[in-house]
Structures are given as structure tokens and as C-alpha cells.
Design an enzyme around this catalytic site. Structure first.
Site, PDB file in Angstrom:
ATOM      1  N   PRO A   4       0.787  -1.222   0.000  1.00 54.14           N
ATOM      2  CA  PRO A   4       0.000   0.000   0.000  1.00 54.14           C
ATOM      3  C   PRO A   4       0.825   1.282   0.000  1.00 54.14           C
ATOM      4  O   PRO A   4       1.802   1.394   0.754  1.00 54.14           O
ATOM      5  CB  PRO A   4      -0.808  -0.074   1.290  1.00 54.14           C
ATOM      6  N   ASN A   5       0.397   2.196  -0.821  1.00 55.46           N
ATOM      7  CA  ASN A   5       0.921   3.567  -0.900  1.00 55.46           C
ATOM      8  C   ASN A   5       2.285   3.677  -1.573  1.00 55.46           C
ATOM      9  O   ASN A   5       2.776   4.785  -1.777  1.00 55.46           O
ATOM     10  CB  ASN A   5       0.958   4.230   0.490  1.00 55.46           C
TER      11      ASN A   5
ATOM     12  N   ARG B 248       5.278  11.126  -2.243  1.00 61.74           N
ATOM     13  CA  ARG B 248       4.847  10.866  -0.867  1.00 61.74           C
ATOM     14  C   ARG B 248       6.011  11.104   0.097  1.00 61.74           C
ATOM     15  O   ARG B 248       7.047  10.435  -0.008  1.00 61.74           O
ATOM     16  CB  ARG B 248       4.412   9.401  -0.777  1.00 61.74           C
TER      17      ARG B 248
ATOM     18  N   TYR C 269      11.094   9.141   2.020  1.00 52.37           N
ATOM     19  CA  TYR C 269      11.155   8.086   1.007  1.00 52.37           C
ATOM     20  C   TYR C 269      11.903   8.475  -0.273  1.00 52.37           C
ATOM     21  O   TYR C 269      12.070   7.647  -1.160  1.00 52.37           O
ATOM     22  CB  TYR C 269       9.724   7.633   0.652  1.00 52.37           C
TER      23      TYR C 269
ATOM     24  N   ASN D 192       8.328  -5.117  -0.100  1.00 52.05           N
ATOM     25  CA  ASN D 192       8.119  -3.978   0.789  1.00 52.05           C
ATOM     26  C   ASN D 192       6.609  -3.924   0.977  1.00 52.05           C
ATOM     27  O   ASN D 192       5.880  -3.459   0.092  1.00 52.05           O
ATOM     28  CB  ASN D 192       8.642  -2.680   0.173  1.00 52.05           C
TER      29      ASN D 192
ATOM     30  N   ALA E 179       2.621  -0.485   5.074  1.00 50.92           N
ATOM     31  CA  ALA E 179       1.985  -0.544   6.395  1.00 50.92           C
ATOM     32  C   ALA E 179       1.483  -1.948   6.741  1.00 50.92           C
ATOM     33  O   ALA E 179       1.323  -2.280   7.927  1.00 50.92           O
ATOM     34  CB  ALA E 179       0.832   0.452   6.445  1.00 50.92           C
TER      35      ALA E 179
ATOM     36  N   HIS F  86       3.126  -4.166   9.421  1.00 49.93           N
ATOM     37  CA  HIS F  86       2.874  -4.029  10.856  1.00 49.93           C
ATOM     38  C   HIS F  86       1.514  -4.581  11.283  1.00 49.93           C
ATOM     39  O   HIS F  86       1.166  -4.521  12.455  1.00 49.93           O
ATOM     40  CB  HIS F  86       2.977  -2.539  11.241  1.00 49.93           C
TER      41      HIS F  86
ATOM     42  N   ASP G 145       1.334 -15.578   7.147  1.00 48.97           N
ATOM     43  CA  ASP G 145       0.958 -16.974   6.875  1.00 48.97           C
ATOM     44  C   ASP G 145       1.267 -17.363   5.426  1.00 48.97           C
ATOM     45  O   ASP G 145       1.676 -18.495   5.154  1.00 48.97           O
ATOM     46  CB  ASP G 145      -0.530 -17.192   7.164  1.00 48.97           C
TER      47      ASP G 145
ATOM     48  N   GLU H 185      12.487  -9.033   3.177  1.00 48.33           N
ATOM     49  CA  GLU H 185      11.708  -7.845   3.565  1.00 48.33           C
ATOM     50  C   GLU H 185      12.570  -6.600   3.391  1.00 48.33           C
ATOM     51  O   GLU H 185      13.709  -6.562   3.872  1.00 48.33           O
ATOM     52  CB  GLU H 185      11.292  -8.003   5.028  1.00 48.33           C
TER      53      GLU H 185
ATOM     54  N   HIS I 123      12.532  -2.229   3.638  1.00 51.27           N
ATOM     55  CA  HIS I 123      11.901  -0.936   3.925  1.00 51.27           C
ATOM     56  C   HIS I 123      12.852   0.168   3.522  1.00 51.27           C
ATOM     57  O   HIS I 123      14.052   0.107   3.849  1.00 51.27           O
ATOM     58  CB  HIS I 123      11.538  -0.807   5.406  1.00 51.27           C
ATOM     59  N   ILE I 124      12.313   1.150   2.844  1.00 52.49           N
ATOM     60  CA  ILE I 124      13.119   2.272   2.378  1.00 52.49           C
ATOM     61  C   ILE I 124      13.629   3.077   3.576  1.00 52.49           C
ATOM     62  O   ILE I 124      14.801   3.437   3.653  1.00 52.49           O
ATOM     63  CB  ILE I 124      12.265   3.158   1.434  1.00 52.49           C
ATOM     64  N   SER I 125      12.743   3.351   4.511  1.00 48.54           N
ATOM     65  CA  SER I 125      13.115   4.131   5.695  1.00 48.54           C
ATOM     66  C   SER I 125      13.571   3.186   6.807  1.00 48.54           C
ATOM     67  O   SER I 125      13.285   1.983   6.762  1.00 48.54           O
ATOM     68  CB  SER I 125      11.912   4.955   6.171  1.00 48.54           C
TER      69      SER I 125
ATOM     70  N   ARG J  41      11.594   5.260  13.746  1.00 41.25           N
ATOM     71  CA  ARG J  41      10.330   5.981  13.572  1.00 41.25           C
ATOM     72  C   ARG J  41       9.335   5.630  14.681  1.00 41.25           C
ATOM     73  O   ARG J  41       9.731   5.168  15.739  1.00 41.25           O
ATOM     74  CB  ARG J  41       9.781   5.680  12.164  1.00 41.25           C
TER      75      ARG J  41
ATOM     76  N   ARG K 111       5.726   1.142  14.098  1.00 41.70           N
ATOM     77  CA  ARG K 111       6.452   0.595  12.939  1.00 41.70           C
ATOM     78  C   ARG K 111       7.579  -0.362  13.360  1.00 41.70           C
ATOM     79  O   ARG K 111       8.290  -0.903  12.533  1.00 41.70           O
ATOM     80  CB  ARG K 111       7.047   1.727  12.096  1.00 41.70           C
TER      81      ARG K 111
HETATM   82  C1  DQA Z   1       7.820   1.490   4.575  1.00 41.56           C
HETATM   83  C2  DQA Z   1       7.696   1.691   6.076  1.00 41.56           C
HETATM   84  C3  DQA Z   1       6.277   1.432   6.551  1.00 41.56           C
HETATM   85  O1  DQA Z   1       6.180   1.644   7.952  1.00 41.56           O
HETATM   86  C4  DQA Z   1       5.307   2.381   5.848  1.00 41.56           C
HETATM   87  O2  DQA Z   1       3.987   2.099   6.230  1.00 41.56           O
HETATM   88  C5  DQA Z   1       5.477   2.358   4.371  1.00 41.56           C
HETATM   89  C6  DQA Z   1       6.812   2.337   3.812  1.00 41.56           C
HETATM   90  C7  DQA Z   1       9.223   1.821   4.058  1.00 41.56           C
HETATM   91  O3  DQA Z   1       9.545   1.435   2.932  1.00 41.56           O
HETATM   92  O4  DQA Z   1      10.007   2.497   4.744  1.00 41.56           O
HETATM   93  O5  DQA Z   1       4.503   2.438   3.623  1.00 41.56           O
HETATM   94  O6  DQA Z   1       7.567   0.120   4.285  1.00 41.56           O
END
Ligand code: DQA
Length: 150
Positions: free
Chosen positions: A10-11, A18, A23, A79, A82, A85, A92, A104, A106-108, A113, A117
């Protein structure tokens, strides 16, 4: 040619506009181009999917499991945004396709944070986790998969 599946949740379709301080300015298209380039260095291809819907990501994970079994897929880089979390369903699904390796990303740096998270439902079933290196994390994950470091 074997492939690596790049899944974004998502997102992440909003990358580039964003919260650029967190990011960066690269778009999802830029990320996918970077992944293609990195995979190519190892003689691999990529498939990429972004979805804002949990079920789509779970379905993609199941398909990845079948491709892994068939010997056409090396592993998955995800990635989950959200959903990382919140999603026991993704946990599963990843467990359900083992031993297909899932990395896995994550960019950040999620651990620097908000507290919500800091917990990942994916980490316990992931082959490895890469956080806080910007979009370079996707490249690192591809190299790790290609070099069998998982
Ligand atoms: C993220 C970190 C997540 O907490 C957040 O909800 C994202 C981006 C990251 O790439 O840092 O959508 O996965």
C-alpha cells in the site's frame, strides 16, 4: 531465465511525491528499473507488482510459491508498506510458500520511527530484512538472493 518477484504494498505507488524527506524522490517506476538493472547483472529477470490490497499480495505470494517449486523463480523481495505491521495473512502466506526465500525491504529505517512501525509480522518468516538504505535496499535484496545469501 529465472526471475525475482518484486512486491510493493500500500501507498508505494505514491513514491516520488509521498513524504519525499522520508522516502526520496524516486518513483516506483525508478525502483522497478533499478531492480531490472540489478537482476540483469546476475542474468536474472524481474516481475513487479504493486497493490494497495492485502489479498492481491497474498495471491501473488501463492503464485510465487508455485513458480519457485517449478524452478522458474529464485525468490521474492517485498516492501509490504503498512501491512508489514498488521498482516498476519501475509505472514501466513510467506510461511505457506517456504522454502521460497522472501526478503523484507523498507526504504526508511522503521526502527527510528514511530513505535507502531517497530513490529513486523513479516520479519519472523523472512529470509532476511533490509531497512533504512533507501531504494538501494531493493538492490541489496536482489544481490543477496542472486548470490544465495539467505
Ligand atoms: C515502509 C515503512 C512502513 O512503515 C510504511 O507504512 C510504508 C513504507 C518503508 O519502505 O520504509 O509504507 O515500508
Amino acid at each position: 531465465m529465472k526471475t525475482i518477484l518484486i512486491l510493493n504494498g500500500p501507498n508505494l505507488n505514491l513514491l516520488g511525491t509521498r513524504e519525499p524527506d522520508l522516502y526520496g524522490h524516486d518513483t516506483l517506476k525508478d525502483v522497478e528499473a533499478l531492480c531490472t538493472e540489478s537482476a540483469k547483472l546476475h542474468g536474472l529477470g524481474i516481475e513487479a507488482l504493486q497493490s494497495n490490497h492485502e489479498g492481491d499480495l497474498i495471491d501473488a505470494m501463492h503464485k510465487a510459491g508455485q513458480a519457485f517449486k517449478a524452478g522458474t523463480l529464485l525468490g521474492v523481495v517485498i516492501n509490504a508498506g503498512a501491512l508489514t505491521h498488521t498482516s498476519i495473512g501475509l505472514h501466513d502466506a510467506i510461511k505457506g510458500i517456504q522454502p521460497c526465500p522472501v526478503i523484507e525491504v523498507h526504504i526508511s529505517n522503521v526502527y527510528a520511527r514511530e513505535a507502531f512501525r517497530h513490529h513486523s509480522f513479516i520479519a519472523p518468516v523472512a529470509a532476511g530484512c533490509i531497512v533504512g538504505f533507501g531504494i538501494r535496499g531493493y538492490q541489496l535484496a536482489i544481490h543477496a538472493l542472486a548470490e544465495g545469501q539467505h
